[in-house]
Motif scaffolding. Structure first.
Motif, short mmCIF file in Angstrom:
data_model
loop_
_atom_site.label_atom_id
_atom_site.label_comp_id
_atom_site.label_asym_id
_atom_site.label_seq_id
_atom_site.Cartn_x
_atom_site.Cartn_y
_atom_site.Cartn_z
N ARG A 102 0.82 -1.21 0.00
CA ARG A 102 0.00 0.00 0.00
C ARG A 102 0.86 1.26 0.00
O ARG A 102 0.58 2.22 -0.73
N MET A 103 1.92 1.26 0.81
CA MET A 103 2.79 2.45 0.85
C MET A 103 3.51 2.64 -0.48
O MET A 103 3.68 3.78 -0.95
N LEU A 104 3.95 1.57 -1.09
CA LEU A 104 4.59 1.67 -2.40
C LEU A 104 3.62 2.22 -3.44
O LEU A 104 3.99 3.03 -4.29
N ARG A 105 2.38 1.80 -3.37
CA ARG A 105 1.38 2.32 -4.30
C ARG A 105 1.11 3.80 -4.06
O ARG A 105 0.96 4.58 -5.01
N HIS A 106 1.03 4.19 -2.79
CA HIS A 106 0.81 5.61 -2.48
C HIS A 106 1.93 6.49 -3.04
O HIS A 106 1.71 7.65 -3.37
N ALA A 107 3.13 5.92 -3.14
CA ALA A 107 4.28 6.71 -3.62
C ALA A 107 4.30 6.90 -5.12
O ALA A 107 5.05 7.75 -5.62
N ARG A 108 3.51 6.12 -5.86
CA ARG A 108 3.44 6.23 -7.32
C ARG A 108 4.83 6.16 -7.94
O ARG A 108 5.29 7.11 -8.60
N LEU A 109 5.48 5.05 -7.71
CA LEU A 109 6.83 4.86 -8.22
C LEU A 109 6.83 4.71 -9.73
O LEU A 109 5.81 4.39 -10.34
N GLY A 110 7.99 4.91 -10.33
CA GLY A 110 8.13 4.76 -11.77
C GLY A 110 9.51 4.30 -12.14
O GLY A 110 10.47 4.42 -11.35
N ASP A 111 9.65 3.75 -13.31
CA ASP A 111 10.95 3.26 -13.77
C ASP A 111 11.99 4.37 -13.77
O ASP A 111 11.74 5.47 -14.27
N GLY A 112 13.15 4.07 -13.22
CA GLY A 112 14.26 5.00 -13.24
C GLY A 112 14.20 6.13 -12.23
O GLY A 112 15.10 6.97 -12.21
N LEU A 113 13.17 6.16 -11.38
CA LEU A 113 13.04 7.23 -10.40
C LEU A 113 13.75 6.83 -9.11
O LEU A 113 13.40 5.82 -8.50
N PRO A 114 14.74 7.59 -8.66
CA PRO A 114 15.43 7.25 -7.42
C PRO A 114 14.47 7.25 -6.23
O PRO A 114 13.72 8.21 -6.01
N LEU A 115 14.50 6.16 -5.47
CA LEU A 115 13.59 5.95 -4.35
C LEU A 115 14.37 5.87 -3.05
O LEU A 115 15.39 5.17 -2.97
N LEU A 116 13.87 6.52 -2.01
CA LEU A 116 14.39 6.37 -0.65
C LEU A 116 13.37 5.62 0.17
O LEU A 116 12.22 6.07 0.33
N ASP A 117 13.79 4.47 0.71
CA ASP A 117 13.00 3.72 1.69
C ASP A 117 13.46 4.20 3.05
O ASP A 117 14.55 3.83 3.51
N LEU A 118 12.65 4.99 3.71
CA LEU A 118 13.04 5.59 4.98
C LEU A 118 12.50 4.73 6.12
O LEU A 118 11.30 4.69 6.38
N GLY A 119 13.41 3.99 6.77
CA GLY A 119 13.03 3.03 7.80
C GLY A 119 13.23 1.61 7.29
O GLY A 119 12.28 0.91 6.95
N THR A 120 14.47 1.17 7.22
CA THR A 120 14.81 -0.12 6.59
C THR A 120 14.08 -1.28 7.22
O THR A 120 13.54 -2.16 6.52
N GLY A 121 14.07 -1.33 8.56
CA GLY A 121 13.48 -2.49 9.24
C GLY A 121 14.17 -3.76 8.83
O GLY A 121 15.39 -3.86 8.83
N ALA A 122 13.39 -4.76 8.43
CA ALA A 122 13.97 -6.02 7.97
C ALA A 122 14.36 -5.99 6.50
O ALA A 122 14.99 -6.92 6.00
N GLY A 123 13.95 -4.95 5.78
CA GLY A 123 14.35 -4.81 4.38
C GLY A 123 13.31 -5.25 3.37
O GLY A 123 13.61 -5.33 2.18
N GLY A 124 12.09 -5.51 3.80
CA GLY A 124 11.07 -6.00 2.88
C GLY A 124 10.71 -5.03 1.78
O GLY A 124 10.66 -5.39 0.60
N LEU A 125 10.46 -3.76 2.15
CA LEU A 125 10.11 -2.77 1.13
C LEU A 125 11.26 -2.57 0.17
O LEU A 125 11.06 -2.49 -1.06
#
Length: 381
Positions: A102-125
């Protein structure tokens, strides 16, 4: 472990067959990210679970749509002994996959767009995003050096090599990004500035605000303001932290709230509620009285709720089941009264104005909320 089939079943549960996230969920061996975790036993104590010693339970837990707590207080499950019983709050976890998606969808990611996952946790996202968009486009940040190191090694063993950064996101976020997804609750105000500064103009952020369950999304404009909305969706993420653990709870004030008579004693209008689990109430209370800490206890049919604030305010409401509670309040403000005003509004209007509200986040981190004639700000005090 025959994880391929269980991962496929997880993908069936948390995505749609035609979703672009179906394949990443089905391909990532989530159990390898969580070899050990903390569970709660029947007495409410934390108990260590070790996957290798119980493969059946490991597979069942890792491929269930649930969060797995990996760190309690200062003790990570990877470093614990079977008899350890840590005390305190969870400080890291593997977030349930459906919420990650759900969070990934809210971010509206796209090919080639640099992404920051803030809060690594176990690394799933980080793993799902690396699989879908390429690890070269993904950076993962956490305040805990062990967490980023362990996640980096585990993802590398799967063939993913994103960048990992150890930093306090409330102080500094290295680099700039077109998309930021935060799976920790960022504090409105100064603690939100570093993430905003790291977001490129035209970029998009998806985050929750600390002590609320509000998911806020928005696009950054050229003047530095972020314009967006409170999504009609909610999430309960951990607060950001700057050290090994959260600051000590306000123990003396909680002790006072447990036993004191209070400056004001009254009969409450509504039944006692566990505010932490009533997400809209909790979120609106944070807007109304920022910084309130919560407590809740049950014994047979007796229920007691506590509200305390660093300014010395406190409230205690106790009742049998749904009876009107006896309320004691002390300090400079009346916290239970503030909560009852929110409940009055909810009952009178059928909803609170939070979900769907428009949001403007200024570069100083202040979140300005509006819906109809309602206006509120978070982080300006």
């Amino acid at each position: 472990m025959d994880w391929d089939k269980t991962a496929g079943r997880l993908a069936d549960r948390v995505t749609d067959p035609d979703s672009r996230w179906f394949a990443p969920v089905a391909r990532v061996p989530r159990h390898e990210l969580v070899p050990r975790w903390w569970d709660v036993d029947s007495s409410g104590m934390w108990i260590l679970r070790d996957g290798a010693s119980d493969p059946e339970s490991w597979a069942e837990s890792a491929y269930a749509d649930r969060s797995l707590v990996t760190r309690v207080g200062r003790l990570h499950a990877d470093h614990a002994n079977p008899g350890d019983r840590p005390e305190g709050l969870p400080t890291s976890s593997a977030t349930l996959p459906s919420l990650v998606i759900r969070m990934l969808r809210h971010a509206r990611l796209g090919d080639g767009l640099p992404l920051l996952d803030l809060g690594t946790g176990a690394g799933g996202l980080t793993a799902y995003a690396s699989d879908r968009f390429g690890a070269e486009n993904v950076t993962s940040l956490d305040v805990d050096a062990y967490v980023t190191s362990a996640a980096g090694e585990r993802l590398a063993s799967m063939g993913y090599h994103p960048r990992f950064v150890t930093a306090d996101a409330t102080e500094h976020v290295p680099g700039t990004y077109e998309r930021i997804v935060s799976t920790v609750g960022l504090p409105a105000g100064p603690g939100l500035r570093p993430a905003l500064a790291a977001l490129e103009p035209g970029g998009r952020i998806a985050t929750t605000i600390g002590r609320t369950c509000l998911i806020i999304t928005g696009w950054k404009h050229g003047d530095g303001d972020v314009f967006g909305q409170v999504e009609r969706d909610m999430a309960g993420f951990m607060l950001t932290r700057s050290g090994d653990d959260y600051p000590p709870a306000l123990a003396e004030l909680f002790a006072l709230a447990r036993s004191a008579e209070g400056d004001e004693r009254s009969t409450g209008r509504y039944p006692v509620v566990d505010v932490a689990e009533a997400w809209e109430l909790r979120s609106m209370l944070e807007v109304t009285a920022p910084g309130v800490e919560l407590g809740y206890e049950t014994h047979d049919r007796a229920r007691t709720a506590f509200l305390i604030h660093p300014d010395g305010s406190w409230a205690r409401a106790s009742a049998e089941w749904t009876d009107p509670p006896e309320v004691h309040q002390g300090g400079p403000r009346r916290l239970w009264t503030a909560l009852e005003r929110i409940r009055n509004r909810l009952n009178a209007e059928g909803s609170l104005p939070l979900l769907g509200a428009r949001v403007r986040i200024t570069p100083d981190g202040v979140c300005h909320l509006s819906r109809g004639k309602w206006r509120a700000s978070m982080g300006d005090r």
